[in-house]
Design an enzyme around this catalytic site. Structure first.
Site, short mmCIF file in Angstrom:
data_model
loop_
_atom_site.label_atom_id
_atom_site.label_comp_id
_atom_site.label_asym_id
_atom_site.label_seq_id
_atom_site.Cartn_x
_atom_site.Cartn_y
_atom_site.Cartn_z
N CYS A 142 -86.98 -21.36 -105.40
CA CYS A 142 -86.64 -19.98 -105.77
C CYS A 142 -86.97 -18.97 -104.69
CB CYS A 142 -87.35 -19.61 -107.07
SG CYS A 142 -87.04 -20.73 -108.44
N HIS B 157 -81.61 -16.12 -114.05
CA HIS B 157 -82.25 -16.54 -112.80
C HIS B 157 -81.39 -17.62 -112.12
CE1 HIS B 157 -84.97 -17.80 -109.79
NE2 HIS B 157 -85.63 -18.72 -110.47
N CYS C 15 -92.04 -16.90 -107.35
CA CYS C 15 -92.66 -18.21 -107.17
C CYS C 15 -91.58 -19.21 -106.81
CB CYS C 15 -93.39 -18.65 -108.43
SG CYS C 15 -92.30 -18.99 -109.84
#
Length: 408
Positions: free
Chosen positions: A95, A364, A394
């Site tokens: 990510c 996301h 994160c």
């Protein structure tokens, strides 16, 4: 901080809307979503493609990317009619991929290796293939062993290292962050998104894309995030079952499996002045960290602290925070860690974090998230008349990035 001509600044940004799993983008590979972002950044800036020295991209759904031969950003820039000589790079840091791409851009501009650069990121999780695992081959096209179907999305995690939802829950609980706290954060993520949407907040970020629906059907105009549920209730979220063996994570306090892409244009302040652009924000630093693989719930806090130490700023200088809601556990746990035992400060930090909702509501799309955090932070800081902001995310197996920004 004193302004200089060598400051690295962001002058333009754009993103697609974020789609839900199996939505209108289900046939669109990542490189197609990135192509739309490149074209929109050119449109918004008025630059010509040949004025872009390099494009650094962050994408992380490698199995999906490989369906089209990998190097999605190279495919995207050629499809967007950029010159063959345009340099491109792709980062996979889970990510953190797009923020690490921003870090690469920051360094290359500072070193004088690029004058004008784009930073992009995107993924389409809905196109993840179901694979046959394992396949061992001694020759091409000859399967030499028995195999079984494997769905990479069934339990998001890393073979031999555990499941992300379990790691997030275990670390959150060790810091006293209960499921009830995570559900409450998730609920307000949807509520805050709804209030921002009603005000037209996201219209400046998102550009419309027209998707054909076949002969005889009107095209779909894709210009709104598809995952938010602003009319949900806390009771509905709290009632959902636990997933993937986690002690706290449900489909209600985690984002969906999404598709989307985003990007920004970077250059020095002197180059912006030369081109007639008013900088939106100065990138003070992009700080990367890595720690124990299961510690993803606290890595945003660790990265922010590192970013502050690099810039010399204090946490009290930060007026707005964006922490990616990979799970609701992340912002709740990380703000508690940043508060360092001060409950009053923890309440304040939560009040300035993800004020327009986060990924639990918005979605996301892995590589599509990092630059969304950046543009949202810039826009909200400007609206508030603020100055300093921090965006943190994160990444799998204990990684984290933080972008420290100063708006102009």
């Amino acid at each position: 901080m004193n302004k200089t001509g060598n400051d690295i600044v962001i002058t333009h940004y754009a993103r697609t809307a974020i789609d839900k799993f199996g939505g209108v983008t289900y046939k669109s590979p990542t490189h197609e979503l990135l192509k739309y972002v490149l074209e929109e950044l050119i449109k918004r800036s008025g630059l010509k493609p040949e004025q872009i020295d390099e494009i650094n991209n962050g994408s992380a759904c490698c199995i999906e990317l490989g369906l089209n031969g990998d190097i999605p950003i190279r495919q995207a820039l050629l499809n967007a009619n950029f010159p063959y000589g345009t340099i491109s790079n792709m980062v996979d840091r889970a990510c953190c991929s797009p923020t690490t791409a921003l870090q690469m851009t920051f360094r290359n501009i500072a070193l004088g290796e690029a004058n004008v650069a784009m930073v992009t990121g995107g993924d389409n999780m809905g196109r993840y293939p179901i694979t046959i695992d394992p396949i061992y081959r001694k020759e091409p096209f000859r399967v030499m062993s028995k195999s079984m179907l494997w769905d990479p999305l069934a339990e998001l995690g890393y073979k031999g290292f555990g499941v992300l939802a379990q790691d997030a829950a275990n670390v959150a609980l060790s810091y006293g962050i209960t499921k009830e706290m995570q559900d409450e954060w998730a609920y307000y993520s949807h509520v805050k998104w709804g209030k921002a949407f009603e005000k037209g907040y996201f219209e400046e970020e998102i550009f419309p894309i027209e998707f054909s629906q076949g002969r005889g059907k009107p095209p779909v105009i894709f210009n709104k995030d598809q995952s938010p549920r602003p009319n949900t209730t806390l009771e509905e979220i709290a009632s959902l079952p636990l997933v993937n063996g986690s002690k706290t994570v449900t489909a209600g306090n985690a984002p969906g499996l999404n598709a989307g892409a985003s990007g920004v244009i970077c250059m020095t302040r002197s180059k912006a002045e030369q081109l007639g652009f008013a900088p939106l924000a100065r990138v003070l630093t992009v700080a990367s960290i890595a720690e124990q693989g299961s510690h993803i719930a606290i890595s945003p806090a660790t990265a922010i602290n590192k970013g502050l130490s690099i810039t010399g700023l204090k946490l009290d200088d930060i007026e707005l925070i964006e922490i990616n809601e990979a799970f609701a556990a992340m912002p709740v746990t990380s703000t508690k860690l940043l508060a360092d035992g001060d409950t009053g400060k923890w309440d304040y930090l939560k009040s300035i974090t993800n004020v327009n909702g986060g990924a639990v509501a918005i979605g996301h799309p892995i590589g599509g998230t990092g630059m969304r955090l950046v543009m949202t932070c810039i826009r909200e800081l400007k609206a508030r008349g603020g100055k300093y902001g921090a965006c943190a995310i994160c990444g799998g197996l204990g990684q984290g990035d933080a972008v420290i920004l100063e708006v102009e």
